[in-house]
Enzyme design. Structure first.
Site, PDB file in Angstrom:
ATOM      1  N   ALA A 282       0.857  -1.190   0.000  1.00 17.09           N
ATOM      2  CA  ALA A 282       0.000   0.000   0.000  1.00 17.09           C
ATOM      3  C   ALA A 282       0.896   1.244   0.000  1.00 17.09           C
ATOM      4  CB  ALA A 282      -0.884   0.002   1.240  1.00 17.09           C
TER       5      ALA A 282
ATOM      6  N   GLN B 132       1.429   3.561   2.119  1.00 19.21           N
ATOM      7  CA  GLN B 132       2.208   3.699   3.352  1.00 19.21           C
ATOM      8  C   GLN B 132       2.786   2.352   3.801  1.00 19.21           C
ATOM      9  OE1 GLN B 132       3.399   6.190   5.125  1.00 19.21           O
ATOM     10  NE2 GLN B 132       2.584   7.696   3.692  1.00 19.21           N
ATOM     11  N   SER B 133       3.310   1.585   2.867  1.00 14.84           N
ATOM     12  CA  SER B 133       3.838   0.261   3.204  1.00 14.84           C
ATOM     13  C   SER B 133       5.107   0.346   4.050  1.00 14.84           C
ATOM     14  CB  SER B 133       4.150  -0.483   1.897  1.00 14.84           C
ATOM     15  OG  SER B 133       4.892  -1.654   2.159  1.00 14.84           O
ATOM     16  N   ASN B 134       5.078  -0.292   5.211  1.00 19.32           N
ATOM     17  CA  ASN B 134       6.285  -0.418   6.030  1.00 19.32           C
ATOM     18  C   ASN B 134       7.246  -1.423   5.410  1.00 19.32           C
ATOM     19  OD1 ASN B 134       5.323   1.219   8.354  1.00 19.32           O
ATOM     20  ND2 ASN B 134       3.780  -0.401   8.453  1.00 19.32           N
TER      21      ASN B 134
ATOM     22  N   ALA C 251       7.710  -1.934   2.185  1.00 23.79           N
ATOM     23  CA  ALA C 251       8.453  -1.289   1.102  1.00 23.79           C
ATOM     24  C   ALA C 251       9.618  -0.484   1.679  1.00 23.79           C
ATOM     25  CB  ALA C 251       7.520  -0.388   0.290  1.00 23.79           C
TER      26      ALA C 251
END
Ligand SMILES: *Cc1c(COP(=O)(O)O)cnc(C)c1O
Length: 335
Positions: free
Chosen positions: A73, A75-77, A79
């Site tokens: 998403a 706000q992917s942690n 990534a």
């Protein structure tokens, strides 16, 4: 279980601390609460994806990759942690971000994890909600191969049988810590999304014959689907481990009553949980995962689901970097 048989790079700060939550225990008047600090895994702000990436990046390096691709998403942690370790290892990193919330807020789209992704030098592409992200990653990989690159594709959340080994390891680490201090763990509770964390934990705890029940608090899928996803991955992880490790279907339990309007959208209980942890324990939760997981835990405590003499461990999976993307969801006192 002998995890040293699998390729692994060591960059996480381990073991993460296991700490009592004395103020919160007093405040909620329920079971004895503990927290396993996987927000402190050390890489680029930490979080649960770091443990998975120790095994995934070792595989990528073994396969001779020069580029990694992953998705999540906005706000992917996952990534963020992926681009951070890829950069350190000298690999290019493409991250495909899916708009799962429809938010048009500047902070959501550019601050928090996205700011950090850019800081670490990620090649970012944006995709509308509902895109087949696995297909999009395959297209990206094909294009890179045409250009002579050697891409390695990491699934969303790092959740496959290789990544889940990171949470088999966490299960063993937690047992070791609990045994050292004679702490009987009655429940382990955490936020569950792409399933790798819960699958690894359940597999590790089953393989060690611990008898500790795991409760995943869902952040996206309904209960039946979430449990199916976790069980499938746990079975694959057990097979990957070999040596006769087995997970039973009833060892996979998710409660998906706290998702609210959907993935990445906070509920009033999420905000309350974040504020409660901040003001009682000075611990930062996040709006997408650990805040919802804690909201579920708090509600279950208030409903009397745990008895006062039980020890409940909350696994903090990280994510507080996203707080800065969600600051408009809070009504804090005037500064
Ligand atoms: C990804 C993530 C989770 C969920 O873990 P899964 O392995 O995807 O189920 C929980 N908390 C945070 C902060 C995360 O980034």
């Amino acid at each position: 279980m002998h995890l040293a048989r699998f390729p692994r790079l060591h960059f996480a700060h381990l073991p993460t601390p296991l700490e009592p939550l004395e103020n919160l225990t007093r405040e909620l008047g329920g079971p004895r609460l503990w927290i396993k600090r996987d927000d402190c895994t050390g890489l680029a702000g930490g979080g649960n994806k770091t443990r998975k990436l120790e095994f995934l990046m070792a595989d990528a390096v073994e396969q001779g990759a020069d580029t990694v691709i992953t998705q999540g998403a906005t706000q992917s942690n996952h990534a963020r942690q992926t681009v951070a370790i890829a950069t350190k290892l000298g690999l290019d990193c493409h991250i495909l971000l899916e708009d799962r919330t429809g938010s048009t807020e500047t902070d959501y789209n550019y601050n928090g994890n996205v700011f950090l992704d850019r800081l670490f030098g990620a090649q970012i592409s944006r995709h509308p909600g509902g895109t087949d992200m696995n297909e999009a990653m395959e297209q990206c990989a094909a294009q890179l191969r045409d250009n002579g690159k050697k891409p390695y594709v990491i699934p969303g959340g790092g959740s496959n049988a290789i990544g889940a080994l990171g949470y088999v390891n966490c299960a063993l680490e937690l047992l070791h810590q609990a045994n050292d201090r004679s702490l009987r763990i009655d429940h382990l509770v955490h936020a569950t999304g792409s399933a790798g964390t819960q699958a690894g934990l359940v597999t590790g705890l089953a393989g060690a014959n611990s008898g500790i029940p795991v409760l995943g608090i869902g952040v996206r899928a309904p209960k039946a689907k979430q449990e199916e996803n976790v069980f499938r991955l746990a079975t694959e992880t057990a097979e990957h481990l070999g040596k006769g490790v087995q997970v039973a279907r009833e060892q996979v339990v998710a409660n998906c009553d706290y998702v609210g309007e959907g993935y990445g959208l906070t509920t009033p209980a999420t905000i309350e949980a974040i504020e409660l942890f901040a003001r009682s324990e000075s611990i930062l939760l996040d709006p997408v995962y650990s805040g919802k997981g804690a909201a579920g835990l708090i509600d279950l405590i208030r409903r009397g689901e745990f008895s006062d003499d039980e020890n409940v461990v909350f696994l903090h999976t990280g994510g507080s970097q996203a707080l800065f993307a969600y600051n408009n969801d809070f009504s804090l006192p005037e500064a």
